[in-house]
Structure formats: structure tokens, C-alpha cells
Design an enzyme around this catalytic site. Sequence first.
Site, PDB file in Angstrom:
ATOM      1  N   TYR A  65      62.047 -53.421 -26.146  1.00 36.35           N
ATOM      2  CA  TYR A  65      61.085 -52.551 -27.180  1.00 36.35           C
ATOM      3  C   TYR A  65      61.587 -51.054 -26.754  1.00 36.35           C
ATOM      4  O   TYR A  65      62.238 -50.980 -25.593  1.00 36.35           O
ATOM      5  CB  TYR A  65      59.728 -53.043 -26.616  1.00 36.35           C
ATOM      6  N   CYS A  66      61.334 -50.291 -27.659  1.00 38.19           N
ATOM      7  CA  CYS A  66      61.596 -48.808 -27.540  1.00 38.19           C
ATOM      8  C   CYS A  66      60.472 -47.856 -28.519  1.00 38.19           C
ATOM      9  O   CYS A  66      59.709 -48.595 -28.949  1.00 38.19           O
ATOM     10  CB  CYS A  66      62.979 -48.457 -27.930  1.00 38.19           C
ATOM     11  N   THR A  67      60.724 -46.693 -28.467  1.00 37.34           N
ATOM     12  CA  THR A  67      59.865 -45.810 -29.307  1.00 37.34           C
ATOM     13  C   THR A  67      59.702 -46.063 -30.640  1.00 37.34           C
ATOM     14  O   THR A  67      58.399 -46.525 -31.180  1.00 37.34           O
ATOM     15  CB  THR A  67      60.031 -44.492 -29.340  1.00 37.34           C
TER      16      THR A  67
ATOM     17  N   GLY B 145      59.045 -50.568 -33.001  1.00 34.06           N
ATOM     18  CA  GLY B 145      58.605 -50.119 -31.814  1.00 34.06           C
ATOM     19  C   GLY B 145      57.445 -49.838 -31.324  1.00 34.06           C
ATOM     20  O   GLY B 145      56.336 -50.521 -31.867  1.00 34.06           O
ATOM     21  N   ILE B 146      57.212 -49.170 -30.318  1.00 30.16           N
ATOM     22  CA  ILE B 146      55.794 -48.900 -29.880  1.00 30.16           C
ATOM     23  C   ILE B 146      54.770 -48.303 -30.732  1.00 30.16           C
ATOM     24  O   ILE B 146      53.763 -48.410 -30.807  1.00 30.16           O
ATOM     25  CB  ILE B 146      55.844 -48.107 -28.406  1.00 30.16           C
TER      26      ILE B 146
END
Length: 320
Positions: A176-178, A204-205
Site C-alpha cells: 500500500y501507499c498514499t 491507497g490509504i
Amino acid sequence: MDYRVLLYYKYVTIDDPETFAAEHLKFCKEHHLKGRILVSTEGINGTLSGTKEDTDKYIEHMHADNRFADLTFKIDEAESHAFKKMHVRPRREIVALDLEEDINPREITGKYYSPKEFKAALEDENTVILDARNDYEYDLGHFRGAIRPDITRFRDLPEWVRNNKEQLDGKNIVTYCTGGIRCEKFSGWLVKEGFENVGQLHGGIATYGKDPETKGQYWDGKMYVFDERISVDVNQIDKTVIGKEHFDGTPCERYINCANPECNKQILVSEENEEKYLGACSYDCAKHERNRYVARHHISNEEWQRRLNNFKDVPEHTHA
């Protein structure tokens, strides 16, 4: 709140990034938008801020282009602009992984996990959750149980994986990433490296935190963002503070850049300790002749020396 922040990306062919960037910058400035947009032959990656009216016009403008007709925007409410200026820059990549053989996410990428599916993965003992962001982003907030790669640049992540394969081999891997853009390319690289059962949090988040079903559950701390806000909330159920103050280890979510311009390291620091330690991450940075905190606050040489003595009482790692 009268302003909004837009976050978006799309991997799509843009034949002439230089011309596109120049025309796009002109449109953004005409509509009083501020932000940072990267354009390359592989697509577009942007985050910008403006009034609701101006951001609506931007969304309409993008959707009118067939290349971006299905573009998804992640939208945050804001009290003011989240950027000081407007930049649209042509680049070789819209997210810098710097691989010898580039990955095209339109051809190879990990399985997309919806927020609901990602939440289930967080609860699965046979799944490894891998944070694809930098260490300082992780330290401010991350998903519970996620692996923290010891990196300060995205391009260093493949090397970290190769050096830590034992943590990933034989497991389901979900990264996962932003906003999702880094994982599009990174998860594709994992697949190409031979890892099986590779997935990614779609959107993403930012998407997970706004999902009405997951409500950001299992996220601890705040999400780091690359604009004037520095961080935003994710977990709507049970908020926690996991960031630790650089000098005394107390709970902290306040990031600053080290006052030494040759260092510029991001550290979590309370207002009290920023003043006490001259806005620096270490003794060497605090005594640097170009200390920005000293210059900004017009601190005398006598006072400068007095505050440098404060470092006698802090752990050894801050003297490096």
C-alpha cells in the site's frame, strides 16, 4: 471549508509531455490552482488545491479529455490552499522507481484489493502487508502490523526487498501507499521478480480512510501528505498517536525539516523542543553556520551557544 485538495494519477500515453505540461500549467494558473503535477509519456501524477469552484472546473476540464475521462479524484476538504505555488513538470517517470527495465503497470501489476478486501488481508495471518512508502511516512502512521522498509527514497525499495526476501517468501503480499500510484509500479515489479500472490490497496490509504465500511480501521497514527498540511487523519474508529518525538520519545505528530539546509531531514519535534534545540536534528546540525532557525529568529551568538549546551542532556544519536 471553502477549499479542496485533489489527489489523482493515471498511467496513460501522453505523446508530448513538454507541450502538455506548458498548456496544463497555463490552465491551472488561469483558474488560481496551486500544486504539483508530474507529466511523462507514461501518464500524469498530480495533487493540487483550490476553491470548490476552481477544482470543479479542473475536474471538468480533465474529464473532457478522452485520455482522462475515467480519472478518479481523491478529494479532501481544506481551509486554504495546501501549496504555495503551481508547478507542472515533464519527467521521465511520474513516480521515480528508476529500474533498469521499467515496469508498465498497464501490462503488469498486482491484483487490486478493494478497501474491504484489504481489511480482510490485514486480518489474515498468511498475508504480509508491505508499506511502499518512505520510513518517515511510516513513522507518522501506518497499518497495524505492516512491514517498515528502511528507506528514504522510493527508488531504494527494490534493493530493500532483495535484501529482505525472507520476510516475504511463501506469503501473500499486499502493498500500500498514499494514493496508489507507487504500488501500481512496485507491485508489478514484485510480480516480475517472481513473487506470487501479489496485491495492492486500490486507491491507497486515502481511499481506505474514506470508505464507509472500513472507516480507516487498523490504521495507527496519521497519513503523511506532501503538501502544507503535512498530515491528515485516516482512522475514523479508534484514532491513535504513534509518532515519537525525536528528542524525548513522547507522542508527537509534528514534523519539521532540520534547520541545517545541508541536512533537511524530517523529524518529529514538539514546539518546545524545536526552540530548545534550534530546529535541528543533532548537535552538528544545530551549530551549522547556515542554521535556518537561528537566522529566522535572529538568535545572538551568546544565545546560540547557550542552546547548544542543551544537547548535553539528550541521547547520543542526536550528536551525530
